[in-house]
Design a protein around this motif. Sequence first.
Motif, mmCIF file in Angstrom:
data_model
loop_
_atom_site.group_PDB
_atom_site.id
_atom_site.type_symbol
_atom_site.label_atom_id
_atom_site.label_comp_id
_atom_site.label_asym_id
_atom_site.label_seq_id
_atom_site.Cartn_x
_atom_site.Cartn_y
_atom_site.Cartn_z
ATOM 1 N N SER A 151 14.054 7.247 -21.555
ATOM 2 C CA SER A 151 14.350 8.256 -22.561
ATOM 3 C C SER A 151 14.774 9.567 -21.896
ATOM 4 C CB SER A 151 13.125 8.498 -23.434
ATOM 5 O OG SER A 151 13.330 9.611 -24.257
ATOM 6 N N VAL A 152 15.652 10.300 -22.567
ATOM 7 C CA VAL A 152 16.090 11.612 -22.079
ATOM 8 C C VAL A 152 15.630 12.710 -23.043
ATOM 9 C CG1 VAL A 152 18.054 10.763 -20.752
ATOM 10 C CG2 VAL A 152 18.330 11.275 -23.202
ATOM 11 N N THR A 153 14.600 12.423 -23.832
ATOM 12 C CA THR A 153 14.116 13.406 -24.807
ATOM 13 C C THR A 153 13.714 14.710 -24.128
ATOM 14 O OG1 THR A 153 13.301 11.604 -26.202
ATOM 15 C CG2 THR A 153 12.416 13.801 -26.621
ATOM 16 N N ARG A 154 12.920 14.623 -23.085
ATOM 17 C CA ARG A 154 12.457 15.832 -22.409
ATOM 18 C C ARG A 154 13.622 16.593 -21.793
ATOM 19 N NH1 ARG A 154 7.312 13.135 -19.192
ATOM 20 N NH2 ARG A 154 6.034 12.667 -21.027
ATOM 21 N N ASP A 155 14.555 15.879 -21.199
ATOM 22 C CA ASP A 155 15.694 16.543 -20.563
ATOM 23 C C ASP A 155 16.563 17.258 -21.587
ATOM 24 O OD1 ASP A 155 15.920 15.753 -17.508
ATOM 25 O OD2 ASP A 155 15.153 14.009 -18.574
ATOM 26 N N ILE A 156 16.713 16.676 -22.759
ATOM 27 C CA ILE A 156 17.511 17.339 -23.793
ATOM 28 C C ILE A 156 16.800 18.610 -24.252
ATOM 29 C CG2 ILE A 156 18.426 17.110 -26.133
ATOM 30 C CD1 ILE A 156 18.851 14.149 -25.550
ATOM 31 N N GLY A 157 15.460 18.537 -24.369
ATOM 32 C CA GLY A 157 14.715 19.743 -24.715
ATOM 33 C C GLY A 157 14.899 20.833 -23.675
ATOM 34 N N ARG A 158 14.868 20.476 -22.411
ATOM 35 C CA ARG A 158 15.091 21.465 -21.351
ATOM 36 C C ARG A 158 16.548 21.906 -21.312
ATOM 37 N NH1 ARG A 158 11.291 18.185 -18.200
ATOM 38 N NH2 ARG A 158 13.017 17.040 -17.272
ATOM 39 N N ALA A 159 17.457 21.004 -21.660
ATOM 40 C CA ALA A 159 18.884 21.344 -21.614
ATOM 41 C C ALA A 159 19.215 22.472 -22.572
ATOM 42 C CB ALA A 159 19.722 20.105 -21.937
ATOM 43 N N LEU A 160 18.571 22.489 -23.730
ATOM 44 C CA LEU A 160 18.830 23.567 -24.681
ATOM 45 C C LEU A 160 18.401 24.912 -24.101
ATOM 46 C CD1 LEU A 160 19.725 24.581 -27.370
ATOM 47 C CD2 LEU A 160 17.576 23.804 -28.371
ATOM 48 N N VAL A 161 17.259 24.952 -23.431
ATOM 49 C CA VAL A 161 16.824 26.186 -22.784
ATOM 50 C C VAL A 161 17.789 26.562 -21.658
ATOM 51 C CG1 VAL A 161 14.929 27.300 -21.538
ATOM 52 C CG2 VAL A 161 14.430 25.649 -23.351
ATOM 53 N N TYR A 162 18.258 25.572 -20.922
ATOM 54 C CA TYR A 162 19.221 25.792 -19.835
ATOM 55 C C TYR A 162 20.487 26.458 -20.358
ATOM 56 C CZ TYR A 162 22.984 24.314 -16.638
ATOM 57 O OH TYR A 162 24.091 24.266 -15.825
ATOM 58 N N VAL A 163 20.984 25.984 -21.475
ATOM 59 C CA VAL A 163 22.211 26.551 -22.043
ATOM 60 C C VAL A 163 21.972 27.980 -22.526
ATOM 61 C CG1 VAL A 163 23.867 26.340 -23.931
ATOM 62 C CG2 VAL A 163 23.198 24.327 -22.629
ATOM 63 N N VAL A 164 20.814 28.235 -23.118
ATOM 64 C CA VAL A 164 20.510 29.593 -23.580
ATOM 65 C C VAL A 164 20.482 30.564 -22.403
ATOM 66 C CG1 VAL A 164 18.751 31.044 -24.656
ATOM 67 C CG2 VAL A 164 19.250 28.790 -25.601
ATOM 68 N N LEU A 165 19.850 30.171 -21.308
ATOM 69 C CA LEU A 165 19.797 31.049 -20.135
ATOM 70 C C LEU A 165 21.176 31.254 -19.532
ATOM 71 C CD1 LEU A 165 16.580 29.807 -18.265
ATOM 72 C CD2 LEU A 165 16.790 31.572 -20.005
ATOM 73 N N ARG A 166 21.946 30.183 -19.462
ATOM 74 C CA ARG A 166 23.252 30.272 -18.796
ATOM 75 C C ARG A 166 24.285 30.977 -19.663
ATOM 76 N NH1 ARG A 166 26.737 25.180 -16.244
ATOM 77 N NH2 ARG A 166 28.675 26.357 -15.938
ATOM 78 N N GLU A 167 24.396 30.576 -20.927
ATOM 79 C CA GLU A 167 25.434 31.124 -21.791
ATOM 80 C C GLU A 167 24.974 32.387 -22.513
ATOM 81 O OE1 GLU A 167 28.829 29.724 -22.485
ATOM 82 O OE2 GLU A 167 28.145 29.281 -20.449
ATOM 83 N N GLY A 168 23.730 32.383 -22.972
ATOM 84 C CA GLY A 168 23.263 33.520 -23.746
ATOM 85 C C GLY A 168 22.878 34.714 -22.899
ATOM 86 N N VAL A 169 22.102 34.474 -21.849
ATOM 87 C CA VAL A 169 21.628 35.566 -20.998
ATOM 88 C C VAL A 169 22.608 35.867 -19.873
ATOM 89 C CG1 VAL A 169 19.683 36.367 -19.595
ATOM 90 C CG2 VAL A 169 19.264 34.915 -21.567
ATOM 91 N N GLY A 170 23.386 34.866 -19.470
ATOM 92 C CA GLY A 170 24.354 35.072 -18.401
ATOM 93 C C GLY A 170 23.817 34.833 -17.014
ATOM 94 N N LEU A 171 22.739 34.043 -16.882
ATOM 95 C CA LEU A 171 22.219 33.728 -15.559
ATOM 96 C C LEU A 171 23.113 32.700 -14.880
ATOM 97 C CD1 LEU A 171 18.369 33.404 -16.227
ATOM 98 C CD2 LEU A 171 19.626 35.399 -15.422
ATOM 99 N N PRO A 172 23.171 32.708 -13.553
ATOM 100 C CA PRO A 172 23.934 31.665 -12.848
ATOM 101 C C PRO A 172 23.367 30.283 -13.160
ATOM 102 C CG PRO A 172 23.373 33.477 -11.364
ATOM 103 C CD PRO A 172 22.612 33.706 -12.629
ATOM 104 N N SER A 173 24.208 29.277 -13.056
ATOM 105 C CA SER A 173 23.774 27.919 -13.398
ATOM 106 C C SER A 173 22.627 27.455 -12.505
ATOM 107 C CB SER A 173 24.955 26.948 -13.285
ATOM 108 O OG SER A 173 25.479 26.958 -11.959
ATOM 109 N N GLY A 174 22.659 27.844 -11.219
ATOM 110 C CA GLY A 174 21.586 27.431 -10.310
ATOM 111 C C GLY A 174 20.237 27.989 -10.724
ATOM 112 N N LYS A 175 20.199 29.275 -11.062
ATOM 113 C CA LYS A 175 18.949 29.884 -11.509
ATOM 114 C C LYS A 175 18.487 29.279 -12.823
ATOM 115 C CE LYS A 175 18.646 34.465 -9.400
ATOM 116 N NZ LYS A 175 18.498 35.920 -9.677
ATOM 117 N N SER A 176 19.421 29.061 -13.731
ATOM 118 C CA SER A 176 19.066 28.488 -15.034
ATOM 119 C C SER A 176 18.494 27.092 -14.865
ATOM 120 C CB SER A 176 20.297 28.459 -15.944
ATOM 121 O OG SER A 176 20.835 29.755 -16.121
#
Length: 710
Positions: free
Chosen positions: A620-645
């Motif tokens: 299952s990728v349920t947990r990864d999808i949950g983390r992926a949404l946070v990853y996108v918010v940090l990267r696209e919304g806050v503007g953090l580099p992809s590595g940090k996100s």
Amino acid sequence: MKSWLRTWRIESRLLWTNPVLLSIALGYGLWFAFILSRLGPPSSEDIYRAVYGFHEIWQTLSLGLAMWLGIWLMRRDVMRPSYEWLGALPVSRAGLIGAKYLAGLLYLSLFTILVAVVFAYFGRVRELPWDIVSRHLGFFAIQDEWSYMVTLALAMFLAVVIPGRLVYLIGFCAWVFGTFFLEKIVIGTKDWYFLKTFHLNQWFGNDYIVGYEAWGYPLISREIALSRVFVAVFALWLVVSAMVRLAHRWPSTRRKMGLAAAAVLFGVSGVAYVPYGLWWKDRYDTRGTIQQWTPQEQGATAVHTSFPVQSYSISVDRAVDDRLTVVANLTLRPQNLGPGQTVTFTLNRLFQIDRVTVDGQEVAVSRDVDHFSLPRAAFGQGPGPVTVRVRYSGKVYDWLTSPGERFAAFVRGNDVYLPYTQGWYPLPGKETLKIREPSYIQLGSPNDLELQPADFRVVLRGFEATVFANVAGHPGPGGEMVFSGGHLDGVSLFGGTIIQVEAAQGGTSVICSPSNSVEARRFAAELDLARSYVQPWLNPPTDRVLRVVYLPVPPLGAVGDLPLWPAVLSGDSFLTGETHYHNLDEYRLAEVVSAWLYGIPDVQHGFWSDPAGEGPGRDSVTRDIGRALVYVVLREGVGLPSGKSLAAVGGLNDVVRQPIDQALAAGQSEKVRQVLKGFYDRVFRGATAPNANLPAISVQQWQEAWRGTP
């Protein structure tokens, strides 16, 4: 007097014209400035904490210089046979030693002045208010001067008592014993904290408490004051004893007078230690009582016999002597009470119960340490709610030791720490607040308590400074402070050197110490960006995280615990403990975003599990999808580099991450949002706890979602 001043000038000129000594002092100040100029991730940006950490190490090393200096000042001339002609000078032996001592102390004060200047400058750079800067400067200066004062006096005494160059080796041993050995071996392993005043570095011993600004030295102001009195008298005795010893070395007509003065000062120093020792006796007695009242041994598990309470209405009155008088009204339904002859509640042992009524009728109370019981018959069997009113009072100053000094709860002046995990108001059922391990007391945490949500209204009176809480608050009439909220696990109160940094757009605020204001303001701005990005297209719940509490406690544990405990949600607040080893960085940001979206702050480890308790499944990728949404918010919304996100969310499965990265690189941000929103609405929106039992999402479902989204 003129002869003494001329002698003092000669001794001072010897020190202030020495290029090596001046270089050491200047290097000390420059190194301190270098440390403060480099505050930032991954370590804490707390400038107060940085100053304390500097003094723990570097001031201890500077005391080695003070030890050498005191010995050298005496051996340079007074202790050499070739300088017997000094006895012909129109200056007494006492005057000569006094001039040397003052000259040495003024040189060592240069270290204090440089520290004060550097801290004042960087304090203003870090936007500390001047009243706080000046208050800290006063504390720093006195602690530094007292350390140098007693060390220099001890060095000069050793130089007079011990003949030959062996005194340098003895002085080195005295420095090591009076700092590192006393700290690590004697006090650290034996818990002999009553010997703290003998430590040459007056900064020692309070790392867990004074080392943080939020509560810090005002919390133990009486202990510090008593210690300073003893150290001052003891240092004076050392100097006078050195004078008396020289009087026996050289011809003198005032030997008896000197011996009498030394004996009197020795007695005065003993008398000065008595209040300090009694202060510690009271602490040890209290700790012994707590240990005696905490019968659980190693490996014990928490006890729970909880039941629901509909609402709390609590009024707290603080007296001038810090005694609290509390009236707590609990509304509950009798049918929710379990079987048995009694109904048990949990209330901290530091409080004495004055009166308990059930629907206005006074009932008998049976007290057992942290618990009290009422007759079950007093509640009746009716369907309607009943009101239990508990009136109690007491002083809260719950001091613990090992590892290190800690406070489980306290109300002392403007300093307030009342976590609900320590039962400052009646908790329903029998909860375990403390568990005794072989060498220390383990405190309960929010995860150890089985409390059901309730409505709260707390009114504070008699508190002069602002008090904060993990729920919303507002001023009331007559200087009252009122906190209220619905569906809360509990209410915790915080007061001290604490501020609230408001978000620019009225979003999530940050409660922290003033020395963290710069990073708190930056963090609040990043939270604004994240919320502004998420709200229009995802519309998550808006009442989960209204404030971030960033204070030096593991979430609702003891003040001073060092381990970095996981953050928790309490009320409508996100609680994360401040330590020297982290700050409000991208990891904390990911936790807050996760708390917004899922009600679960631990985004890295994924709390979700299936009904079998083994997770959504290996494939299952349920947990990864949950983390992926946070990853996108940090990267696209806050503007953090992809590595940090990516690091902030604990990494992602490549199957989940690659489509997101490719779409973002191709400018298809809208497609990313649509895919993630679909899974959030179907799977994650209802997740509010670690045991949410979310369904498994297969890789095939994830890939089909991307193919089916334009």
